[in-house]
Motif scaffolding. Structure first.
Motif, mmCIF file in Angstrom:
data_model
loop_
_atom_site.group_PDB
_atom_site.id
_atom_site.type_symbol
_atom_site.label_atom_id
_atom_site.label_comp_id
_atom_site.label_asym_id
_atom_site.label_seq_id
_atom_site.Cartn_x
_atom_site.Cartn_y
_atom_site.Cartn_z
ATOM 1 N N SER A 146 -27.589 27.325 -70.957
ATOM 2 C CA SER A 146 -26.520 27.998 -70.221
ATOM 3 C C SER A 146 -25.820 27.078 -69.234
ATOM 4 O O SER A 146 -24.782 27.451 -68.680
ATOM 5 N N ALA A 206 -20.618 31.723 -68.256
ATOM 6 C CA ALA A 206 -21.863 32.433 -67.947
ATOM 7 C C ALA A 206 -22.358 32.085 -66.542
ATOM 8 O O ALA A 206 -22.861 32.951 -65.815
ATOM 9 N N LEU A 207 -22.205 30.832 -66.142
ATOM 10 C CA LEU A 207 -22.599 30.425 -64.791
ATOM 11 C C LEU A 207 -21.718 31.100 -63.745
ATOM 12 O O LEU A 207 -22.199 31.530 -62.692
ATOM 13 N N GLN A 254 -20.186 33.966 -64.069
ATOM 14 C CA GLN A 254 -20.555 35.376 -64.017
ATOM 15 C C GLN A 254 -21.828 35.579 -63.215
ATOM 16 O O GLN A 254 -21.946 36.545 -62.445
ATOM 17 N N ARG A 255 -22.811 34.694 -63.385
ATOM 18 C CA ARG A 255 -24.046 34.815 -62.618
ATOM 19 C C ARG A 255 -23.790 34.645 -61.129
ATOM 20 O O ARG A 255 -24.378 35.353 -60.303
ATOM 21 N N ALA A 256 -22.915 33.720 -60.771
ATOM 22 C CA ALA A 256 -22.592 33.541 -59.357
ATOM 23 C C ALA A 256 -21.868 34.767 -58.807
ATOM 24 O O ALA A 256 -22.142 35.222 -57.687
ATOM 25 N N SER A 311 -22.189 37.714 -59.808
ATOM 26 C CA SER A 311 -23.152 38.813 -59.743
ATOM 27 C C SER A 311 -24.167 38.616 -58.626
ATOM 28 O O SER A 311 -24.957 39.530 -58.346
ATOM 29 N N VAL A 318 -26.771 36.641 -58.616
ATOM 30 C CA VAL A 318 -28.154 36.556 -59.117
ATOM 31 C C VAL A 318 -28.619 35.112 -59.272
ATOM 32 O O VAL A 318 -29.761 34.879 -59.662
ATOM 33 N N GLU A 319 -27.772 34.141 -58.987
ATOM 34 C CA GLU A 319 -28.172 32.742 -59.122
ATOM 35 C C GLU A 319 -29.197 32.393 -58.048
ATOM 36 O O GLU A 319 -28.989 32.686 -56.869
ATOM 37 N N GLN A 326 -19.862 29.102 -57.210
ATOM 38 C CA GLN A 326 -21.166 28.667 -56.696
ATOM 39 C C GLN A 326 -21.088 28.283 -55.228
ATOM 40 O O GLN A 326 -21.970 28.646 -54.438
ATOM 41 N N GLN A 341 -20.991 38.561 -53.128
ATOM 42 C CA GLN A 341 -20.038 38.522 -54.241
ATOM 43 C C GLN A 341 -18.609 38.325 -53.741
ATOM 44 O O GLN A 341 -17.798 37.679 -54.410
#
Length: 407
Positions: free
Chosen positions: A256, A263-264, A266-268, A270, A272-273, A311, A332
């Motif tokens: 990933s 995808a990175l 989206q994780r940031a 969200s 959840v990183e 990030q 967020q």
């Protein structure tokens, strides 16, 4: 064309992930196969060098130079080279974005349309600018941002004819693309409340930090490209193969982490990183992005920039919540604003950044902090006299054109 390009890249990402998962069952032989597959980026570099030198990199600086009549439009061969080369480069895992190829392909299609209809240069220029905006709009499902990008970045002034054509082209491009791709936003963000007034100064600080990061990003990217150009003993294909192999080695351990990075992002967004690992991941993406861009394959900068912006915003927001536990602003919100601020600091196109991120996330409630952060992100690089990245890259395009004319 750009919608099909997006679909092809999505399939390439899935195939790459499946191939890596299968290769993990083959022990060391599987690792070698993955690394060799990553070296396929050399084929993209060969296509560029052999058939369309102007297809290298983002392509946006070349489009800008064409619209300013500094270089002639590229021949039609650029279109298939950009499509296939971009698919090979990004699909193999290089940290590059889809928007650069989409913009240049849009301008190339418009140039063909202008030639077939025997338009004069003034009309051809309008069509190419509109086609480029339609490409960006399709790349990010952001029709308004596509039109704004044309006026703010490509031509850098308001021209009524171009504005009308860019709006029409972006609207029809999105209508076509959504029939193929669907109409969902690129990123999903939780419903964000309006930011309290007392916390707005923190977003100004975030913008200033993003501006400083943008200066470092621009300088390090240009330094990396200069270092690659000094490796004259190595053919462009060899350099691209080495970069592709190194990125593939990273993909073996963390699939990933490579590719465009949606995808990175989206994780940031969200939240959840893992925060402890975030600084290292940020640096890894910077290094991979710079090396990927300097490798001489087709691919853009926007998507990798959005990863870094999200990030950095997430990390800044987590720090703010640690210092001010009762702040009441979710991380967020900082991640969304960080995307726009970092983009503004690098490109120096605040309106495009604000509209683009708003359309991609549907986070309309953070427009005010986003405006303040982008102001600060614009101010800091300007005071430090750091050129916008595409202005610096356009100078490289002009040097390349002079070299090609001498041959």
């Amino acid at each position: 064309m750009c919608a099909i390009f997006r679909l092809a890249l999505e399939q390439a990402d899935r195939l790459r992930d499946l191939a890596i998962a299968w290769a993990h069952g083959q022990a060391f032989a599987g690792f070698l196969l993955v690394v060799l597959a990553g070296a396929a980026a050399a084929l993209a570099a060969w296509l560029v060098r052999r058939f369309a030198p102007h297809a290298t990199g983002s392509g946006i600086p070349h489009v800008e130079a064409v619209l300013r009549q500094e270089v002639p439009p590229a021949p039609f061969i650029l279109l298939p080279v950009k499509f296939v080369g971009g698919l090979l480069a990004i699909g193999s895992g290089l940290a590059l974005g889809r928007e650069g190829p989409s913009v240049q392909m849009g301008a190339s299609i418009a140039h063909v349309a202008a030639a077939l209809s025997q338009r004069c240069w003034a009309d051809s220029r309008v069509l190419m600018a509109a086609g480029a905006g339609a490409g960006l709009a399709t790349a990010f499902n952001a029709p308004i941002a596509g039109a704004v990008f044309v006026l703010e970045e490509l031509v850098q002034r308001f021209e009524q004819r171009i504005a009308i054509a860019a709006l029409a082209a972006s609207a029809t491009a999105i209508g076509t693309a959504r029939a193929i791709l669907g109409d969902q936003t690129d990123f999903t963000v939780i419903a964000l409340d309006h930011v309290p007034s007392f916390s707005l100064p923190l977003f100004l600080v975030l913008g200033a930090v993003a501006g400083l990061l943008a200066v470092g990003y621009n300088r390090s990217l240009l330094a990396t490209m200069a270092a690659f150009e000094r490796m004259r003993l190595l053919l462009p294909e060899v350099r691209a193969a080495l970069v592709g192999a190194a990125v593939a080695a990273v993909a073996w351990f963390a699939p990933s982490f490579v590719g465009g990075g949606d995808a990175l992002t989206q994780r940031a967004l969200s939240g959840v990183e893992p925060l402890a690992f975030l600084p290292l991941l940020f640096l890894l993406r910077v290094v991979m992005g710079h090396a990927s861009y300097a490798a001489g394959t087709p691919g853009g900068l926007f998507a990798p920039m959005l990863v870094l912006g999200a990030q950095s915003g997430l990390l800044f927001g987590a720090a703010c919540l640690f210092v001010f536990p009762g702040l009441g602003v979710p991380v967020q919100a900082f991640a969304v604003v960080g995307m726009a601020a970092f983009f503004t600091g690098v490109v120096r196109a605040p309106l495009t950044g604000i509209v683009l991120i708003t359309e991609m996330t549907a986070a309309f409630t953070v427009l005010l902090p986003m405006l303040g952060a982008c102001c600060a992100a614009m101010l800091v690089p300007t005071l430090l006299r750091n050129l916008p990245i595409y202005e610096s890259l356009r100078e490289g395009t002009l040097r390349r054109e002079r070299t090609l004319q001498k041959r």
